[in-house]
Design a protein around this motif. Structure first.
Motif, PDB file in Angstrom:
ATOM      1  N   ALA A  16      43.542  13.188 -17.398  1.00  0.00           N
ATOM      2  CA  ALA A  16      43.304  13.748 -16.041  1.00  0.00           C
ATOM      3  C   ALA A  16      41.952  14.344 -15.781  1.00  0.00           C
ATOM      4  O   ALA A  16      41.172  13.881 -14.909  1.00  0.00           O
ATOM      5  CB  ALA A  16      44.491  14.691 -15.560  1.00  0.00           C
ATOM      6  N   ALA A  17      41.637  15.125 -16.999  1.00  0.00           N
ATOM      7  CA  ALA A  17      40.273  15.609 -16.908  1.00  0.00           C
ATOM      8  C   ALA A  17      39.154  14.522 -17.060  1.00  0.00           C
ATOM      9  O   ALA A  17      37.989  14.669 -16.322  1.00  0.00           O
ATOM     10  CB  ALA A  17      40.378  16.709 -17.778  1.00  0.00           C
ATOM     11  N   GLY A  18      39.380  13.612 -17.802  1.00  0.00           N
ATOM     12  CA  GLY A  18      38.381  12.464 -18.103  1.00  0.00           C
ATOM     13  C   GLY A  18      37.268  12.835 -18.544  1.00  0.00           C
ATOM     14  O   GLY A  18      36.228  11.915 -18.457  1.00  0.00           O
ATOM     15  N   GLY A  22      33.917  16.038 -24.664  1.00  0.00           N
ATOM     16  CA  GLY A  22      34.620  17.063 -25.247  1.00  0.00           C
ATOM     17  C   GLY A  22      35.790  16.803 -25.892  1.00  0.00           C
ATOM     18  O   GLY A  22      36.473  17.893 -26.223  1.00  0.00           O
ATOM     19  N   SER A  23      36.245  15.788 -25.563  1.00  0.00           N
ATOM     20  CA  SER A  23      37.761  15.508 -26.280  1.00  0.00           C
ATOM     21  C   SER A  23      38.060  14.278 -26.824  1.00  0.00           C
ATOM     22  O   SER A  23      37.658  13.214 -26.333  1.00  0.00           O
ATOM     23  CB  SER A  23      38.813  15.733 -24.883  1.00  0.00           C
ATOM     24  OG  SER A  23      40.021  15.054 -25.483  1.00  0.00           O
ATOM     25  N   HIS A  24      38.371  14.150 -28.139  1.00  0.00           N
ATOM     26  CA  HIS A  24      38.843  12.992 -28.903  1.00  0.00           C
ATOM     27  C   HIS A  24      39.835  11.847 -28.069  1.00  0.00           C
ATOM     28  O   HIS A  24      39.479  10.808 -27.893  1.00  0.00           O
ATOM     29  CB  HIS A  24      39.319  13.186 -30.376  1.00  0.00           C
ATOM     30  CG  HIS A  24      39.530  11.956 -31.052  1.00  0.00           C
ATOM     31  ND1 HIS A  24      38.687  10.984 -31.544  1.00  0.00           N
ATOM     32  CD2 HIS A  24      40.950  11.512 -31.460  1.00  0.00           C
ATOM     33  CE1 HIS A  24      39.739  10.043 -31.928  1.00  0.00           C
ATOM     34  NE2 HIS A  24      40.680  10.285 -32.006  1.00  0.00           N
ATOM     35  N   THR A  25      40.585  12.731 -27.416  1.00  0.00           N
ATOM     36  CA  THR A  25      41.942  11.916 -26.888  1.00  0.00           C
ATOM     37  C   THR A  25      41.268  11.312 -25.523  1.00  0.00           C
ATOM     38  O   THR A  25      41.525  10.123 -25.296  1.00  0.00           O
ATOM     39  CB  THR A  25      42.879  12.848 -26.072  1.00  0.00           C
ATOM     40  OG1 THR A  25      43.320  13.613 -27.538  1.00  0.00           O
ATOM     41  CG2 THR A  25      44.058  12.335 -25.457  1.00  0.00           C
ATOM     42  N   ALA A  26      40.263  11.996 -24.790  1.00  0.00           N
ATOM     43  CA  ALA A  26      39.692  11.720 -23.613  1.00  0.00           C
ATOM     44  C   ALA A  26      38.628  10.336 -24.197  1.00  0.00           C
ATOM     45  O   ALA A  26      38.518   9.229 -23.369  1.00  0.00           O
ATOM     46  CB  ALA A  26      38.931  12.297 -22.791  1.00  0.00           C
ATOM     47  N   ARG A  27      38.071  10.522 -25.032  1.00  0.00           N
ATOM     48  CA  ARG A  27      37.324   9.463 -25.537  1.00  0.00           C
ATOM     49  C   ARG A  27      37.891   8.038 -26.078  1.00  0.00           C
ATOM     50  O   ARG A  27      37.746   7.006 -25.603  1.00  0.00           O
ATOM     51  CB  ARG A  27      36.506   9.775 -26.951  1.00  0.00           C
ATOM     52  CG  ARG A  27      35.075   9.519 -27.029  1.00  0.00           C
ATOM     53  CD  ARG A  27      34.175  10.103 -28.264  1.00  0.00           C
ATOM     54  NE  ARG A  27      33.869  11.092 -27.798  1.00  0.00           N
ATOM     55  CZ  ARG A  27      33.562  12.246 -28.665  1.00  0.00           C
ATOM     56  NH1 ARG A  27      33.815  11.986 -29.894  1.00  0.00           N
ATOM     57  NH2 ARG A  27      33.012  13.558 -28.166  1.00  0.00           N
ATOM     58  N   LEU A  28      38.984   8.316 -26.517  1.00  0.00           N
ATOM     59  CA  LEU A  28      40.069   7.134 -26.702  1.00  0.00           C
ATOM     60  C   LEU A  28      40.519   6.470 -25.396  1.00  0.00           C
ATOM     61  O   LEU A  28      40.522   5.238 -25.446  1.00  0.00           O
ATOM     62  CB  LEU A  28      41.357   7.586 -27.507  1.00  0.00           C
ATOM     63  CG  LEU A  28      41.012   7.817 -29.109  1.00  0.00           C
ATOM     64  CD1 LEU A  28      42.436   8.539 -29.649  1.00  0.00           C
ATOM     65  CD2 LEU A  28      40.643   6.651 -29.743  1.00  0.00           C
ATOM     66  N   CYS A  36      43.054   1.872 -27.433  1.00  0.00           N
ATOM     67  CA  CYS A  36      44.033   2.707 -28.003  1.00  0.00           C
ATOM     68  C   CYS A  36      45.159   2.066 -28.771  1.00  0.00           C
ATOM     69  O   CYS A  36      45.808   2.633 -29.548  1.00  0.00           O
ATOM     70  CB  CYS A  36      44.792   3.529 -26.703  1.00  0.00           C
ATOM     71  SG  CYS A  36      43.480   4.543 -25.758  1.00  0.00           S
ATOM     72  N   ALA A  37      45.371   0.934 -28.481  1.00  0.00           N
ATOM     73  CA  ALA A  37      46.622  -0.081 -28.964  1.00  0.00           C
ATOM     74  C   ALA A  37      46.215  -0.260 -30.418  1.00  0.00           C
ATOM     75  O   ALA A  37      46.748  -0.304 -31.617  1.00  0.00           O
ATOM     76  CB  ALA A  37      46.844  -1.324 -28.297  1.00  0.00           C
TER      77      ALA A  37
END
Length: 105
Positions: A16-18, A22-28, A36-37
């Protein structure tokens, strides 16, 4: 709330933050569903290798990585842990052989 549910909530918040800076998750997630798959597939293979030839700690660690990347892959497709849980509940009490046969048709 389980650790898996908390992790899923963090992944949803990062999505949601996109903010991919600053985020590995957001980068993925910014890389898209195919990436991601692919990453989930890599982590799943590492978990399989650890289970086949590694020790307990390595297997647990790799399984945790695979679960994280599974949740990221689901988020990339706008799916949630609750969606998967609902499918598991639908299958509950159904023979694995019967469930598999039903998918062939």
């Amino acid at each position: 709330m389980s650790a898996l549910e908390r992790l899923a909530a963090v992944i949803a918040a990062r999505k949601a933050a996109g903010d991919a800076t600053g985020s590995h998750t957001a980068r993925l997630l910014a890389a898209g569903p195919a990436k991601c798959a692919q990453k989930f597939g890599e982590e799943a293979v590492e978990a399989v290798i650890a289970a086949a030839s590694g020790g307990r700690d390595e297997t647990v660690s790799e399984a945790a990585d695979a679960l994280y990347h599974l949740l990221v892959m689901l988020a990339a497709r706008d799916l949630t842990l609750a969606d998967v849980e609902a499918e598991l509940e639908r299958r509950e009490g159904v023979s694995g052989l019967a469930e598999k046969a039903a998918r062939k048709g």
